[in-house]
Design an enzyme around this catalytic site. Structure first.
Site, PDB file in Angstrom:
ATOM      1  N   GLU A  47       0.827  -1.209   0.000  1.00  0.00           N
ATOM      2  CA  GLU A  47       0.000   0.000   0.000  1.00  0.00           C
ATOM      3  C   GLU A  47       0.860   1.259   0.000  1.00  0.00           C
ATOM      4  O   GLU A  47       2.091   1.191   0.058  1.00  0.00           O
ATOM      5  CB  GLU A  47      -0.954  -0.044   1.204  1.00  0.00           C
ATOM      6  CG  GLU A  47      -1.908  -1.229   1.087  1.00  0.00           C
ATOM      7  CD  GLU A  47      -2.950  -1.285   2.172  1.00  0.00           C
ATOM      8  OE1 GLU A  47      -2.827  -0.566   3.181  1.00  0.00           O
ATOM      9  OE2 GLU A  47      -3.913  -2.064   1.996  1.00  0.00           O
ATOM     10  N   CYS A  56      -1.820  -4.368  -5.629  1.00  0.00           N
ATOM     11  CA  CYS A  56      -2.421  -5.620  -5.149  1.00  0.00           C
ATOM     12  C   CYS A  56      -1.376  -6.740  -5.174  1.00  0.00           C
ATOM     13  O   CYS A  56      -0.366  -6.660  -5.893  1.00  0.00           O
ATOM     14  CB  CYS A  56      -3.589  -6.017  -6.035  1.00  0.00           C
ATOM     15  SG  CYS A  56      -5.092  -5.046  -5.779  1.00  0.00           S
ATOM     16  N   GLU A  58      -1.579  -9.482  -6.593  1.00  0.00           N
ATOM     17  CA  GLU A  58      -1.473 -10.056  -7.928  1.00  0.00           C
ATOM     18  C   GLU A  58      -0.503  -9.265  -8.802  1.00  0.00           C
ATOM     19  O   GLU A  58       0.105  -9.815  -9.725  1.00  0.00           O
ATOM     20  CB  GLU A  58      -2.854 -10.105  -8.594  1.00  0.00           C
ATOM     21  CG  GLU A  58      -3.864 -11.000  -7.888  1.00  0.00           C
ATOM     22  CD  GLU A  58      -4.706 -10.266  -6.853  1.00  0.00           C
ATOM     23  OE1 GLU A  58      -4.182  -9.336  -6.200  1.00  0.00           O
ATOM     24  OE2 GLU A  58      -5.885 -10.609  -6.698  1.00  0.00           O
ATOM     25  N   CYS A  89      -9.772  -8.625  -7.093  1.00  0.00           N
ATOM     26  CA  CYS A  89     -10.497  -7.414  -7.496  1.00  0.00           C
ATOM     27  C   CYS A  89     -10.643  -7.388  -9.016  1.00  0.00           C
ATOM     28  O   CYS A  89     -10.007  -8.166  -9.736  1.00  0.00           O
ATOM     29  CB  CYS A  89      -9.782  -6.165  -6.987  1.00  0.00           C
ATOM     30  SG  CYS A  89      -8.315  -5.710  -7.927  1.00  0.00           S
ATOM     31  N   CYS A  92      -7.471  -6.929 -11.068  1.00  0.00           N
ATOM     32  CA  CYS A  92      -6.584  -8.089 -11.048  1.00  0.00           C
ATOM     33  C   CYS A  92      -7.161  -9.276 -11.811  1.00  0.00           C
ATOM     34  O   CYS A  92      -6.407 -10.132 -12.279  1.00  0.00           O
ATOM     35  CB  CYS A  92      -6.213  -8.437  -9.614  1.00  0.00           C
ATOM     36  SG  CYS A  92      -5.104  -7.182  -8.935  1.00  0.00           S
TER      37      CYS A  92
HETATM   38  N1  THU Z   1      -6.035  -6.435  -2.549  1.00  0.00           N
HETATM   39  C1  THU Z   1      -5.214  -7.297  -3.187  1.00  0.00           C
HETATM   40  O1  THU Z   1      -4.011  -7.368  -2.900  1.00  0.00           O
HETATM   41  N2  THU Z   1      -5.733  -8.067  -4.180  1.00  0.00           N
HETATM   42  C2  THU Z   1      -7.042  -8.074  -4.533  1.00  0.00           C
HETATM   43  O2  THU Z   1      -7.405  -8.726  -5.505  1.00  0.00           O
HETATM   44  C3  THU Z   1      -8.020  -7.352  -3.722  1.00  0.00           C
HETATM   45  C4  THU Z   1      -7.445  -6.275  -2.853  1.00  0.00           C
HETATM   46  C5  THU Z   1      -5.465  -5.572  -1.506  1.00  0.00           C
HETATM   47  C6  THU Z   1      -5.291  -4.146  -1.933  1.00  0.00           C
HETATM   48  C7  THU Z   1      -5.309  -3.417  -0.598  1.00  0.00           C
HETATM   49  O3  THU Z   1      -3.970  -3.368  -0.094  1.00  0.00           O
HETATM   50  C8  THU Z   1      -6.142  -4.280   0.302  1.00  0.00           C
HETATM   51  O4  THU Z   1      -6.294  -5.523  -0.373  1.00  0.00           O
HETATM   52  C9  THU Z   1      -7.507  -3.706   0.605  1.00  0.00           C
HETATM   53  O5  THU Z   1      -8.190  -3.392  -0.550  1.00  0.00           O
END
Ligand code: THU
Length: 135
Positions: A47, A56, A58, A89, A92
């Protein structure tokens, strides 16, 4: 490629989730994938104080795919810090489609599925071919 060792992939995803940098959401995420040459690649979410810059898990996985030799994703697991499967998400899903194709297997919260099944009607490279302004 028929045999997918899902337990090894889940363990790899849980392990890499422990390295997540997620001070803002406090949701650690780990992703692990089997590549078509048999290796396993992983990634965790990273983040940023400027929230929209968040990477993310991925994204890290796909970067590691290419930096470690390339290839195609065959099977993917995404877990949260609780060790349970997390739905990728929307962005991704598109990212995984690019590097694994619609047949790439996914260990989703509701069971094993494919990237194509969770991203129906996807925009892909086929939409680009022959539709550019100068082709
Ligand atoms: N996040 C992922 O790493 N991958 C996803 O497919 C969904 C969301 C992370 C991003 C962020 O750091 C946290 O989850 C909250 O959204």
């Amino acid at each position: 490629m028929t045999d997918i060792d899902w337990d090894s992939l889940r363990n790899a995803a849980r392990q890499v989730a422990s390295g997540a940098y997620a001070p803002y959401s406090d949701l650690a995420v780990g992703a692990a994938a089997l590549v078509d040459d048999g290796r396993i690649v992983t990634g965790c979410n990273v983040e940023n104080a400027s929230y929209g810059l968040t990477l993310c898990a991925e994204c890290g996985l796909v970067s590691n795919l290419h930096s470690s030799g390339g290839g195609r994703l065959v099977a993917v697991v995404v877990v949260a810090g609780d060790g349970k499967q997390l739905a990728p998400c929307g962005r991704c899903r598109q990212l995984l489609l690019e590097h694994g194709g619609p047949e790439c297997a996914l260990d989703a919260p509701d069971g094993i599925t494919t990237i194509g099944a969770i991203l129906p009607g996807a925009f892909d490279t086929g939409e680009l071919e022959g539709r550019r302004r100068h082709t």
